[in-house]
Write a protein that holds these residues in place. Structure first.
Motif, PDB file in Angstrom:
ATOM      1  N   ALA A   9      -5.208   2.336  -1.408  1.00  0.00           N
ATOM      2  CA  ALA A   9      -4.060   1.535  -1.843  1.00  0.00           C
ATOM      3  C   ALA A   9      -4.012   0.207  -1.098  1.00  0.00           C
ATOM      4  O   ALA A   9      -3.651  -0.831  -1.681  1.00  0.00           O
ATOM      5  CB  ALA A   9      -2.767   2.313  -1.616  1.00  0.00           C
ATOM      6  N   TYR A  10      -4.390   0.218   0.195  1.00  0.00           N
ATOM      7  CA  TYR A  10      -4.411  -1.030   0.965  1.00  0.00           C
ATOM      8  C   TYR A  10      -5.449  -1.992   0.387  1.00  0.00           C
ATOM      9  O   TYR A  10      -5.210  -3.200   0.299  1.00  0.00           O
ATOM     10  CB  TYR A  10      -4.729  -0.730   2.433  1.00  0.00           C
ATOM     11  CG  TYR A  10      -4.548  -1.908   3.347  1.00  0.00           C
ATOM     12  CD1 TYR A  10      -3.290  -2.222   3.855  1.00  0.00           C
ATOM     13  CD2 TYR A  10      -5.629  -2.706   3.708  1.00  0.00           C
ATOM     14  CE1 TYR A  10      -3.121  -3.314   4.708  1.00  0.00           C
ATOM     15  CE2 TYR A  10      -5.480  -3.789   4.547  1.00  0.00           C
ATOM     16  CZ  TYR A  10      -4.216  -4.092   5.038  1.00  0.00           C
ATOM     17  OH  TYR A  10      -4.044  -5.178   5.868  1.00  0.00           O
ATOM     18  N   ALA A  48       0.832  -1.210   0.000  1.00  0.00           N
ATOM     19  CA  ALA A  48       0.000   0.000   0.000  1.00  0.00           C
ATOM     20  C   ALA A  48       0.865   1.258   0.000  1.00  0.00           C
ATOM     21  O   ALA A  48       0.585   2.220  -0.730  1.00  0.00           O
ATOM     22  CB  ALA A  48      -0.929  -0.015   1.212  1.00  0.00           C
ATOM     23  N   ALA A  50      -4.085  -3.109  -3.279  1.00  0.00           N
ATOM     24  CA  ALA A  50      -2.792  -3.797  -3.381  1.00  0.00           C
ATOM     25  C   ALA A  50      -2.896  -5.224  -3.912  1.00  0.00           C
ATOM     26  O   ALA A  50      -2.163  -5.603  -4.836  1.00  0.00           O
ATOM     27  CB  ALA A  50      -2.081  -3.767  -2.034  1.00  0.00           C
TER      28      ALA A  50
END
Length: 412
Positions: A270-271, A108, A274
Motif C-alpha cells: 500500500a505504501y 498507505a 499510494a
C-alpha cells in the motif's frame, strides 16, 4: 466503507431466527425471536378443571421453550468484537482521508484498511442472513431495522448538508444515497435476494460474475448506488455460504501467525501503491471507464481486489479475540456508531477543521486517530443506543397488519 459512505443479532450456530434484522455487522441488537407458542406464555395458570390444567401446562411448556430458546442462542463474543473493531477502523479511516495528500503513510494505512473493513462487515452481514426468508416477522424487522433507518438518516444527512455546508438547494433523494446510508440500502437489497442465493448451485461465482459485469458498465448510474450493491455483492454471498467451522479455521494459532507477515506485506504494498493507484477503486462505486481506466481493467481489478480483500479479512478475523472483553457489548451498537459518526466526519470537512496545521503533523495524525476511535466507541454505548433507538430500532407495531394465526393461537 468508502469516503462517501455493521448484523443485528447473531448467534454462533444455528443461524438466528430473526435473520431480517440489520447485520453487518452494523445493525443494532434485538431481542431473541420468540419460540412458537410464546404468544400464550403470558397467560394465567388456573386449576379449575382438567381442561384448564392442560392449558396451564401448555403455557408452562411455552415459557420453558422460550427460556430454552434464549439460552440456546447466546451472543458470540467473537462477532461482537469483530464488529466493534471494524467500526473503529471505519472511523479512523474517515479521519485519515484528508491527510492522504500530505502523508504517504496515512495514504498507505487508508488503502490497507479500505481493502478489508467493508468486506468484513458485509461477510458478517451475510453470515447472519442465512436464515432469512419471506416470513412476516422477518420482513417486518427488515423494514424497521433497515428500511426505516435508511429513510430517516438519508433525510437527516441531507438536511445536515444543507445547513452545515451552506447548500440550501441540495435535494432530498431516497434513490441516491448520500455518504454512509448506501450500506443500509444495499443491505436491504441483498437480504431480499437471500432466498435466491440459497437455491442456485454456484452462488459465489455467480455473484462475482455480476460484480465483474457491473465494473464494466458505466451506464448503471448512481441510482440506489447500484454499482456498490453489485460490486460488494460477492462478499454478502460468501457470508451466506459460510458455516461456523469456517471461522474456526481462521482463528487457529497457525492462521494468527501467518496473518502478521501478510498484513505487513499489505502495508508495504500500500505504501508503494499510494502515489500510483486511484483509491476510488476501493469504494466500488464506479465502473472502470468512470475512473479513466480501460474497460477490461474493471474485470482485472474486481477479481484482484476480491482476492486481496478475502485474504485480509481472514487475517483480520484471525486476530479477533473470542472471549468477552470490555468492548464486546459495544458490538451490538455498531449501527449507531456507524450512522452517527458520519455527522462529525462530514462536519469536520464542512467546517474546515483540517485547515489547522497541527493535524497534518505526525503527532496530530496520531491524536486524530485516537479521537476518532474514542468518539465512535462512545457512540456505540448503551446510553446512546437508548437515546436513538426510536430511529434505529423502531417497534412500529401500528404499521403492520396483525397476524391472524398468531391471534388465533393467543386466544387458544
Amino acid at each position: 466503507m468508502s469516503h462517501d459512505t455493521l448484523s443485528r443479532t447473531h448467534t454462533p450456530a444455528p443461524p438466528q431466527t430473526g435473520g431480517a434484522t440489520a447485520t453487518a455487522t452494523l445493525a443494532p441488537e434485538t431481542a431473541t425471536a420468540a419460540a412458537p407458542g410464546a404468544a400464550t406464555a403470558g397467560g394465567t395458570h388456573t386449576h379449575t378443571g382438567p381442561r384448564s390444567h392442560a392449558k396451564g401446562r401448555g403455557k408452562d411448556r411455552a415459557k420453558t421453550d422460550v427460556k430454552a430458546d434464549a439460552k440456546a442462542k447466546p451472543r458470540d463474543a467473537f462477532f461482537d468484537n469483530a464488529k466493534y473493531l471494524a467500526i473503529v477502523l471505519v472511523a479512523m479511516g474517515h479521519s485519515w482521508e484528508p491527510l492522504r495528500d500530505g502523508s504517504r503513510s496515512a495514504a498507505a494505512l487508508y488503502i490497507t484498511v479500505y481493502a478489508f473493513h467493508m468486506p468484513a462487515f458485509i461477510i458478517i452481514s451475510g453470515y447472519f442472513s442465512r436464515s432469512f426468508d419471506m416470513r412476516k416477522d422477518r420482513l417486518q424487522r427488515l423494514i424497521t431495522g433497515v428500511a426505516v433507518p435508511y429513510i430517516l438518516f438519508e433525510v437527516a444527512y441531507t438536511l445536515f448538508k444543507k445547513w452545515a455546508d451552506d447548500d440550501p438547494g441540495y435535494p432530498i433523494s431516497l434513490t441516491d444515497p448520500w455518504y454512509l446510508t448506501w450500506f443500509l440500502l444495499a443491505l436491504f437489497v441483498w437480504r431480499l435476494t437471500t432466498p435466491l442465493w440459497k437455491i442456485v448451485r454456484w452462488p459465489v461465482p455467480l455473484a462475482l460474475s455480476i460484480a465483474v459485469l457491473a465494473s464494466l458498465s458505466p451506464d448503471i448510474g448512481d441510482d440506489m448506488d447500484l454499482q456498490r450493491v453489485l460490486q460488494f455483492l460477492p462478499f454478502f454471498v460468501i457470508g451466506l455460504s459460510l458455516r461456523p467451522e469456517h471461522f474456526k479455521l481462521v482463528r487457529r494459532k497457525k492462521a494468527r501467525i501467518l496473518a502478521v507477515p501478510v498484513f505487513a506485506a499489505a502495508l508495504v504494498f500500500a505504501y508503494w501503491a499510494a502515489p500510483r493507484m486511484n483509491a476510488a477503486w476501493f469504494y466500488h462505486r464506479d465502473a472502470a471507464q468512470e475512473l479513466a481506466a480501460p474497460w477490461w481493467s474493471g474485470a482485472v481489478m474486481t477479481l484482484a481486489m476480491f482476492g486481496c480483500s478475502l485474504v485480509l479479512v481472514a487475517c483480520f478475523f484471525a486476530w479477533i479475540p473470542g472471549r468477552t472483553m470490555w468492548c464486546t457489548a459495544l458490538g451490538a451498537g455498531t449501527l449507531y456508531g456507524y450512522l452517527l459518526h458520519g455527522f462529525l466526519a462530514k462536519g469536520s470537512r464542512f467546517w474546515d477543521w483540517y485547515d489547522n496545521p497541527w493535524m497534518h503533523t505526525p503527532w496530530g495524525a496520531v491524536l486524530l486517530t485516537l479521537i476518532a476511535g474514542t468518539v465512535v466507541t462512545v457512540l456505540c454505548t448503551p446510553p446512546v443506543q437508548r437515546a436513538f433507538r426510536w430511529a434505529m430500532e423502531p417497534k412500529m407495531t401500528w404499521a403492520f397488519k396483525k397476524d391472524p394465526v398468531g391471534m388465533a393461537r393467543s386466544r387458544n
